[in-house]
Design a protein around this motif. Structure first.
Motif, short mmCIF file in Angstrom:
data_model
loop_
_atom_site.label_atom_id
_atom_site.label_comp_id
_atom_site.label_asym_id
_atom_site.label_seq_id
_atom_site.Cartn_x
_atom_site.Cartn_y
_atom_site.Cartn_z
N TRP A 256 0.83 -1.19 0.00
CA TRP A 256 0.00 0.00 0.00
C TRP A 256 0.86 1.24 0.00
N VAL A 257 0.26 2.36 -0.39
CA VAL A 257 0.97 3.63 -0.52
C VAL A 257 0.36 4.63 0.45
N ASN A 258 1.21 5.33 1.20
CA ASN A 258 0.74 6.35 2.13
C ASN A 258 1.36 7.70 1.77
N SER A 259 0.59 8.74 1.92
CA SER A 259 1.14 10.08 1.72
C SER A 259 1.97 10.46 2.94
N ASP A 260 2.85 11.44 2.76
CA ASP A 260 3.69 11.90 3.87
C ASP A 260 2.84 12.43 5.02
N GLY A 261 1.76 13.13 4.68
CA GLY A 261 0.90 13.69 5.72
C GLY A 261 0.25 12.61 6.57
N VAL A 262 -0.18 11.53 5.93
CA VAL A 262 -0.79 10.42 6.66
C VAL A 262 0.25 9.75 7.55
N LEU A 263 1.43 9.53 7.03
CA LEU A 263 2.47 8.87 7.81
C LEU A 263 2.88 9.70 9.01
N ALA A 264 2.84 10.99 8.88
CA ALA A 264 3.23 11.86 9.99
C ALA A 264 2.31 11.68 11.19
N ARG A 265 1.05 11.34 10.93
CA ARG A 265 0.07 11.25 12.03
C ARG A 265 -0.39 9.84 12.33
N HIS A 266 -0.19 8.91 11.39
CA HIS A 266 -0.78 7.58 11.55
C HIS A 266 0.21 6.45 11.26
N SER A 267 1.48 6.69 11.48
CA SER A 267 2.49 5.68 11.16
C SER A 267 2.27 4.35 11.87
N PHE A 268 1.71 4.42 13.09
CA PHE A 268 1.62 3.22 13.91
C PHE A 268 0.21 2.62 13.95
N ASP A 269 -0.63 3.04 13.00
CA ASP A 269 -1.88 2.30 12.80
C ASP A 269 -1.52 0.89 12.36
N THR A 270 -2.31 -0.08 12.74
CA THR A 270 -2.02 -1.47 12.36
C THR A 270 -2.95 -1.95 11.25
N LEU A 271 -2.41 -2.83 10.45
CA LEU A 271 -3.10 -3.32 9.25
C LEU A 271 -4.16 -4.36 9.58
N VAL A 272 -5.29 -4.28 8.89
CA VAL A 272 -6.34 -5.30 8.92
C VAL A 272 -6.51 -5.80 7.49
N VAL A 273 -6.46 -7.12 7.31
CA VAL A 273 -6.59 -7.69 5.96
C VAL A 273 -7.83 -8.57 5.88
N MET A 274 -8.46 -8.59 4.72
CA MET A 274 -9.68 -9.35 4.48
C MET A 274 -9.61 -9.98 3.10
N ALA A 275 -10.09 -11.20 2.97
CA ALA A 275 -10.12 -11.87 1.66
C ALA A 275 -11.41 -12.67 1.54
N TYR A 276 -11.91 -12.77 0.31
CA TYR A 276 -13.21 -13.43 0.09
C TYR A 276 -13.20 -14.13 -1.25
N SER A 277 -13.66 -15.37 -1.27
CA SER A 277 -13.80 -16.14 -2.50
C SER A 277 -15.23 -16.01 -3.01
N GLU A 278 -15.40 -15.36 -4.15
CA GLU A 278 -16.75 -15.23 -4.72
C GLU A 278 -17.28 -16.59 -5.17
N LYS A 279 -16.39 -17.50 -5.52
CA LYS A 279 -16.81 -18.81 -6.02
C LYS A 279 -17.39 -19.67 -4.90
N THR A 280 -16.72 -19.70 -3.75
CA THR A 280 -17.14 -20.60 -2.67
C THR A 280 -17.91 -19.90 -1.55
N GLY A 281 -17.81 -18.57 -1.46
CA GLY A 281 -18.45 -17.86 -0.36
C GLY A 281 -17.66 -17.91 0.94
N HIS A 282 -16.44 -18.42 0.89
CA HIS A 282 -15.59 -18.46 2.08
C HIS A 282 -14.79 -17.17 2.20
#
Length: 209
Positions: A131-157
């Motif tokens: 992912w890409v962050n702007s300098d302004g975002v990094l200055a204030r939110h560097s230590f936010d933590t990542l949340v990841v999500m994935a979904y299979s349209e074929k199986t619904g899982h």
């Protein structure tokens, strides 16, 4: 069923919701069976499919939306808020081809900034998410933590993870509990949560390179 004597002797028929009949020399009365009619109008069928599509989508993320939609759930459950938003904004097509537009699906909401861009690719360890962050975002939110999500349209899982990876790191390798074959790649989104775990961002779809 109730037996009756000397009433409508030998007769049969109905009166209101009562039915009179004779069996084995006895007179009986019973109520008419209740019949439920499901007319299945086009509007009803469309609404049912809309609900089915949203429920199928949100089912694997029920634990996530309890957290990610909690600030929005004023008088309702978090799941209800997620259902309501996605019913209104994330569906496309007409019955019987109603489907979710994955770029408009919302699994997380909140005031934190969303990355300006991102991408995902197949990696020996799973999925390489960047992912890409702007300098302004990094200055204030560097230590936010990542949340990841994935979904299979074929199986619904689906699968998701609250990681300990900081926003400033810019990349993460994740091995979701989903098939990763080239012809069966999942839809992937990212979002961020602050260190206090009190606020989140909206999710953003990241496309495969």
């Amino acid at each position: 069923m109730s037996q009756i004597d000397n009433l409508f002797d030998g007769g049969k028929g109905s009166l209101g919701n009562l039915v009179f009949f004779r069996r084995h020399g006895k007179n009986y009365v019973r109520t008419k069976p209740v019949r439920f009619r499901d007319r299945k109008s086009p509007a009803q069928l469309a609404q049912r499919q809309r609900m089915q599509v949203v429920n199928r989508l949100l089912k694997p993320f029920s634990g996530l939306v309890r957290i990610s939609f909690a600030p929005e759930a004023l008088g309702h459950t978090s799941l209800h808020e997620a259902q309501s938003f996605n019913m209104r904004h994330a569906l496309a097509g007409a019955y019987p081809e109603i489907h979710a537009d994955m770029s408009r699906v919302l699994l997380s909401t909140g005031p934190l900034p969303v990355p300006e861009g991102g991408a995902v690719s197949v990696h020996p360890g799973g999925l390489l998410i960047e992912w890409v962050n702007s300098d302004g975002v990094l200055a204030r939110h560097s230590f936010d933590t990542l949340v990841v999500m994935a979904y299979s349209e074929k199986t619904g899982h689906g699968d998701y993870k609250f990681t300990e990876v900081y926003r400033k790191e810019g990349s993460y390798v994740w091995n979701p509990a989903l098939p990763l074959q080239i012809n069966e790649l999942p839809v992937v989104w990212i979002a961020f949560r602050n260190r206090e775990q009190t606020e989140m961002s909206r999710n953003r779809i990241v496309h495969f390179e």
